[in-house]
Design an enzyme around this catalytic site. Structure first.
Site, PDB file in Angstrom:
ATOM      1  N   VAL A  74       0.857  -1.188   0.000  1.00  0.00           N
ATOM      2  CA  VAL A  74       0.000   0.000   0.000  1.00  0.00           C
ATOM      3  C   VAL A  74       0.885   1.226   0.000  1.00  0.00           C
ATOM      4  O   VAL A  74       1.825   1.329   0.797  1.00  0.00           O
ATOM      5  CB  VAL A  74      -0.918   0.038   1.238  1.00  0.00           C
ATOM      6  CG1 VAL A  74      -1.769   1.305   1.232  1.00  0.00           C
ATOM      7  CG2 VAL A  74      -1.811  -1.200   1.296  1.00  0.00           C
ATOM      8  N   CYS A  75       0.608   2.175  -0.903  1.00  0.00           N
ATOM      9  CA  CYS A  75       1.307   3.454  -0.918  1.00  0.00           C
ATOM     10  C   CYS A  75       2.825   3.211  -1.055  1.00  0.00           C
ATOM     11  O   CYS A  75       3.254   2.406  -1.871  1.00  0.00           O
ATOM     12  CB  CYS A  75       0.939   4.240   0.341  1.00  0.00           C
ATOM     13  SG  CYS A  75       1.378   5.978   0.341  1.00  0.00           S
ATOM     14  N   THR A  76       3.646   3.874  -0.247  1.00  0.00           N
ATOM     15  CA  THR A  76       5.096   3.707  -0.378  1.00  0.00           C
ATOM     16  C   THR A  76       5.598   2.408   0.242  1.00  0.00           C
ATOM     17  O   THR A  76       6.799   2.129   0.171  1.00  0.00           O
ATOM     18  CB  THR A  76       5.828   4.903   0.253  1.00  0.00           C
ATOM     19  OG1 THR A  76       5.392   5.080   1.608  1.00  0.00           O
ATOM     20  CG2 THR A  76       5.559   6.172  -0.547  1.00  0.00           C
TER      21      THR A  76
END
Length: 236
Positions: free
Chosen positions: A145-147
């Site tokens: 998720v995300c970074t």
């Protein structure tokens, strides 16, 4: 066609059409809906972005409450203890992550990517022993998720593969030789990735749809009063 009717129909076709196509790519076992208990671990670490954790946890938790087919465990990189999130939230995590313990899904959240010398994903990216363990983890699906996707990239899991991340990190992901897709969720079988922050909700809803069926996802959406956003890219 109404969105939820479409969701039911598309999910019903996933277990046959997607399984056949992914078998050729060597990812059939991850694509087949389990229809049993979905075992998910969410990795926590100091500097983790709270929403990256809470979003998937809420979706999976509600799906489990309604259908009894989801087990979610928070696990910690390193010894059990308290993890402090990006905005100071304290998580008491009783279980260490063990790469040798098989599970259906491991979710790696993001957080702290801009602070190169602070806590967060950059500390994991610099931890060669952890990256080695992540690269050999015995999970059927690894999700970012995300970074958190940048941690997967550092472990060599995204090289040459379709994936996505937060828009501010996409150039860095491409530099790691990933095939960056402009989609909110990217499903490449045993690798599932999502864009920035709130897209963790959509990643979790997609995993519930894929593994447990559309009815389970629709039930979670109803309780959350949230409908999955954006496009899910899947390997043709």
């Amino acid at each position: 066609m109404e969105r939820r009717d479409f969701l039911r129909l598309s999910a019903a076709s996933t277990s046959t059409a997607a399984l056949a196509s992914l078998a050729a790519a060597g990812t059939a076992s991850a694509a087949q809906p389990t229809r049993g208990t979905l075992r998910v671990q969410i990795l926590l670490f100091d500097g983790v972005e709270e929403q990256d954790v809470i979003g998937p946890l809420a979706v999976l938790g509600h799906a489990g409450h309604q259908h009894g087919k989801v087990e979610v465990m928070l696990v910690k990189q390193g010894a059990p203890g308290v993890v402090t999130g990006t905005f100071g939230t304290k998580f008491a995590v009783a279980t260490s992550w063990n790469p040798n313990v098989a599970g259906d899904v491991l979710i790696v959240p993001g957080g702290g990517y801009a602070a190169k010398n602070g806590p967060g994903v950059n500390a994991l990216i610099k931890d060669s022993a952890f990256l080695h363990d992540l690269g050999r983890a015995r999970h059927a699906v690894v999700a970012g998720v995300c970074t958190g996707v940048m941690v997967l990239a550092a472990a060599g899991l995204t090289k040459g593969r379709p994936c996505t991340t937060h828009h501010l990190a996409k150039a860095d992901l491409a530099a790691q030789q990933a095939r960056v897709i402009d989609a909110r969720v990217v499903d490449d079988g045993d690798l599932v990735t999502a864009g920035g922050v709130t897209s963790g909700l959509d990643l979790a809803l997609w995993l519930v749809t894929r593994e447990l069926g559309a009815e389970a996802a629709i039930g979670a959406e109803a309780v959350l009063e949230y409908e999955q956003r954006g496009t899910v890219w899947r390997r043709p």
